[in-house]
Motif scaffolding. Sequence first.
Motif, PDB file in Angstrom:
ATOM      1  N   SER A 192      70.012  27.829  -6.749  1.00  0.00           N
ATOM      2  CA  SER A 192      70.144  26.255  -6.021  1.00  0.00           C
ATOM      3  C   SER A 192      69.481  25.506  -6.565  1.00  0.00           C
ATOM      4  N   LEU A 193      68.273  25.583  -7.057  1.00  0.00           N
ATOM      5  CA  LEU A 193      67.466  24.577  -7.592  1.00  0.00           C
ATOM      6  C   LEU A 193      67.891  24.106  -9.080  1.00  0.00           C
ATOM      7  N   ALA A 194      68.336  25.100  -9.548  1.00  0.00           N
ATOM      8  CA  ALA A 194      68.934  24.860 -11.252  1.00  0.00           C
ATOM      9  C   ALA A 194      70.145  24.354 -11.207  1.00  0.00           C
ATOM     10  N   PHE A 195      70.919  24.626  -9.925  1.00  0.00           N
ATOM     11  CA  PHE A 195      72.329  23.960 -10.038  1.00  0.00           C
ATOM     12  C   PHE A 195      72.354  22.330 -10.217  1.00  0.00           C
ATOM     13  N   GLN A 196      73.274  21.919 -11.025  1.00  0.00           N
ATOM     14  CA  GLN A 196      73.300  20.490 -11.259  1.00  0.00           C
ATOM     15  C   GLN A 196      74.760  19.684 -10.642  1.00  0.00           C
ATOM     16  N   GLY A 197      75.654  20.583 -10.163  1.00  0.00           N
ATOM     17  CA  GLY A 197      76.847  19.930  -9.982  1.00  0.00           C
ATOM     18  C   GLY A 197      77.163  19.549  -8.402  1.00  0.00           C
ATOM     19  N   PRO A 198      78.137  19.468  -7.904  1.00  0.00           N
ATOM     20  CA  PRO A 198      78.547  18.878  -6.645  1.00  0.00           C
ATOM     21  C   PRO A 198      77.945  20.040  -5.597  1.00  0.00           C
ATOM     22  N   ARG A 199      77.337  19.765  -4.709  1.00  0.00           N
ATOM     23  CA  ARG A 199      76.693  20.558  -3.419  1.00  0.00           C
ATOM     24  C   ARG A 199      77.127  20.451  -2.074  1.00  0.00           C
ATOM     25  N   LEU A 200      77.570  21.396  -1.134  1.00  0.00           N
ATOM     26  CA  LEU A 200      78.038  21.119  -0.238  1.00  0.00           C
ATOM     27  C   LEU A 200      77.065  22.364   0.608  1.00  0.00           C
ATOM     28  N   VAL A 201      76.650  21.552   1.780  1.00  0.00           N
ATOM     29  CA  VAL A 201      75.656  22.514   2.679  1.00  0.00           C
ATOM     30  C   VAL A 201      76.265  22.398   4.204  1.00  0.00           C
ATOM     31  N   ALA A 202      76.448  23.655   4.581  1.00  0.00           N
ATOM     32  CA  ALA A 202      76.870  23.738   5.983  1.00  0.00           C
ATOM     33  C   ALA A 202      75.945  24.609   6.974  1.00  0.00           C
ATOM     34  N   PRO A 203      75.173  23.560   7.565  1.00  0.00           N
ATOM     35  CA  PRO A 203      73.967  24.172   8.386  1.00  0.00           C
ATOM     36  C   PRO A 203      74.470  24.927   9.443  1.00  0.00           C
ATOM     37  N   ALA A 204      73.710  25.963   9.987  1.00  0.00           N
ATOM     38  CA  ALA A 204      74.082  26.662  11.075  1.00  0.00           C
ATOM     39  C   ALA A 204      72.701  27.285  11.632  1.00  0.00           C
ATOM     40  N   MET A 205      72.301  26.775  13.030  1.00  0.00           N
ATOM     41  CA  MET A 205      71.273  27.268  13.437  1.00  0.00           C
ATOM     42  C   MET A 205      71.201  26.824  15.008  1.00  0.00           C
ATOM     43  N   ASN A 206      69.938  27.346  15.582  1.00  0.00           N
ATOM     44  CA  ASN A 206      69.850  27.205  17.196  1.00  0.00           C
ATOM     45  C   ASN A 206      69.646  25.812  17.329  1.00  0.00           C
ATOM     46  N   THR A 207      69.831  25.003  18.481  1.00  0.00           N
ATOM     47  CA  THR A 207      70.080  23.638  18.627  1.00  0.00           C
ATOM     48  C   THR A 207      68.581  23.026  18.390  1.00  0.00           C
ATOM     49  N   ASP A 245      71.943  40.427 -19.398  1.00  0.00           N
ATOM     50  CA  ASP A 245      71.642  39.184 -18.481  1.00  0.00           C
ATOM     51  C   ASP A 245      70.116  38.962 -18.467  1.00  0.00           C
ATOM     52  N   ASN A 246      69.895  37.780 -18.911  1.00  0.00           N
ATOM     53  CA  ASN A 246      68.335  37.536 -18.852  1.00  0.00           C
ATOM     54  C   ASN A 246      68.073  36.458 -17.871  1.00  0.00           C
ATOM     55  N   VAL A 247      68.301  35.520 -17.859  1.00  0.00           N
ATOM     56  CA  VAL A 247      67.852  34.380 -16.780  1.00  0.00           C
ATOM     57  C   VAL A 247      69.004  34.138 -15.837  1.00  0.00           C
ATOM     58  N   ILE A 248      69.312  35.142 -15.318  1.00  0.00           N
ATOM     59  CA  ILE A 248      70.514  35.030 -14.433  1.00  0.00           C
ATOM     60  C   ILE A 248      70.881  33.822 -13.540  1.00  0.00           C
ATOM     61  N   HIS A 249      69.650  33.421 -12.709  1.00  0.00           N
ATOM     62  CA  HIS A 249      69.644  32.492 -11.862  1.00  0.00           C
ATOM     63  C   HIS A 249      70.168  31.063 -12.432  1.00  0.00           C
ATOM     64  N   VAL A 250      69.498  30.933 -13.809  1.00  0.00           N
ATOM     65  CA  VAL A 250      70.123  29.895 -14.643  1.00  0.00           C
ATOM     66  C   VAL A 250      71.467  29.895 -15.171  1.00  0.00           C
ATOM     67  N   ALA A 251      71.939  31.344 -15.471  1.00  0.00           N
ATOM     68  CA  ALA A 251      73.289  31.541 -16.062  1.00  0.00           C
ATOM     69  C   ALA A 251      74.449  31.116 -14.939  1.00  0.00           C
ATOM     70  N   TRP A 252      73.990  31.614 -13.851  1.00  0.00           N
ATOM     71  CA  TRP A 252      74.837  31.549 -12.445  1.00  0.00           C
ATOM     72  C   TRP A 252      74.971  29.705 -12.125  1.00  0.00           C
ATOM     73  N   SER A 253      73.930  29.109 -12.355  1.00  0.00           N
ATOM     74  CA  SER A 253      73.711  27.878 -11.895  1.00  0.00           C
ATOM     75  C   SER A 253      74.711  26.998 -13.068  1.00  0.00           C
ATOM     76  N   GLN A 254      74.706  27.465 -14.301  1.00  0.00           N
ATOM     77  CA  GLN A 254      75.415  26.711 -15.143  1.00  0.00           C
ATOM     78  C   GLN A 254      77.019  27.294 -15.402  1.00  0.00           C
ATOM     79  N   TRP A 255      77.491  28.195 -14.496  1.00  0.00           N
ATOM     80  CA  TRP A 255      78.649  28.668 -14.532  1.00  0.00           C
ATOM     81  C   TRP A 255      79.337  28.015 -13.481  1.00  0.00           C
ATOM     82  N   ALA A 256      78.748  27.840 -12.316  1.00  0.00           N
ATOM     83  CA  ALA A 256      79.544  27.281 -11.439  1.00  0.00           C
ATOM     84  C   ALA A 256      79.995  25.951 -11.476  1.00  0.00           C
ATOM     85  N   GLU A 257      81.019  25.255 -10.930  1.00  0.00           N
ATOM     86  CA  GLU A 257      81.364  24.069 -10.765  1.00  0.00           C
ATOM     87  C   GLU A 257      81.037  23.676  -9.303  1.00  0.00           C
TER      88      GLU A 257
END
Length: 433
Positions: A139-154, A99-111
Amino acid sequence: MKDQKQAAKPNQKDSPDDPPAPMSSPLDRFLARRILLVVTGGIAAYKAAELARLITKSGGLVRVAMTEAATRFITPLTFTSLTGQAVVTDLWDRVNADDNVIHVAWSQWAEIMITCPATANFIAKLAHGLADDFASCTSLAFQGPRLVAPAMNTGMYLNPATKSNLEILTKRGYRVLESPEGLLACGTIGAGRMAEVPMIAWEAARLLSPSLLKGRRVVVTGGATREPWDDIRFLSNRSSGLMGSALASAAWLLGAEVTLIAGLSATVPNTLPEGLNVQRVETCDDLLTAVAQALDGAWALVMNAAPADFKPIERIKGKIRKSGQQAPALTLTRTPDILKTLSPQKGQTIMVGFAAEDGEDLKSKARDKLNAKNLDYIAANRAGGQGDVFESDSISLTLMSSGGSEIDVGPYPKFQAAWELWHLLASGYGKIS
Ligand code: CTP
């Protein structure tokens, strides 16, 4: 027009890259799909484990990227154990020796990428393109549909900086889930809780579905009406509402804006997506009013409800007592035929009826109804006896068009039949050009 008789293809694919259509449940959208789950450092991280499990159980492949802070709340081993897949926490990790550039590989793998929970800090990083660890780089390398579930103090959630960062993400096409109010781990009651896991799963399943009905508003009715006799008793029928819920959730997954109008006794699963507008009605008259209000501008009305055809002539106040009385007479009157009443004003709205028929001549009875109610389509299915549609998880139907075409759908689980129906309607099946 010449009668065309075909059978809908099972497991119809939406595109060559798309796995088979869903079978029995919306969660089947995850089957063989590749999901990148980015877990960041908040207490809601433990709920990400539940999400990973749910998706994995539904046949999805889940790879988990964790920030260092996330590992303080939950261990990578938890995710590896639940998903059977590698978990990466460090930019310099190697899952395999080559595995070389694994963050890129993962971003390309995911749908699809799901950030859950998304902290204020990580949201800021996403909004401003910061990439200083594995989770943010992939996350920055990923180019497909993105879903974000925020969770934090009010306070963090309502801070204008966070709000503006979330707006940036929304503008860039991220699906940002609302953080509902509730009791937070810090003891505050307010906004900032993470969306519930089933909701996150619904939204992810929607992002993984083709946007066949995007920009279209549909109205679906389901279940039986109740026609009160007194305050305790009513007339009704065996319609469970399962097909109505299946039609509504399938349309929502396919990108539609959906109003589901369901009888009070209809089984409406409490895990339906929050984005669905569910209205409950009691009587056939209420159903008529609700459908008439929802109809304007709708692309389609699918009338799957089984409204009672008769109602007691008068509703008795209180409870009819049996003491000292002979059995009271029950006089019935007709309820309005909703489709017949509304079809003259349907305009461009596609009107679809259902015909649950017993006995012989199922199709000719259904076609008579299609004509009498001036519908665009009718879905004929069997009521009673063998193949009875009521209270069943599966359905076998024939979709008949006003142009004379006919196509068999099923026997399928109701969700899959609903999925196929929307595809047929969206394709303009059997329309006279
Ligand atoms: N329907 C309606 N209003 C009613 C009864 C039924 O709009 N009062 C709709 C149903 O939702 C369905 C279609 O008409 O889409 C056919 O319903 P069905 O019960 O099969 O037929 P009916 O018209 O009620 O006739 P019958 O009961 O005599 O078969």
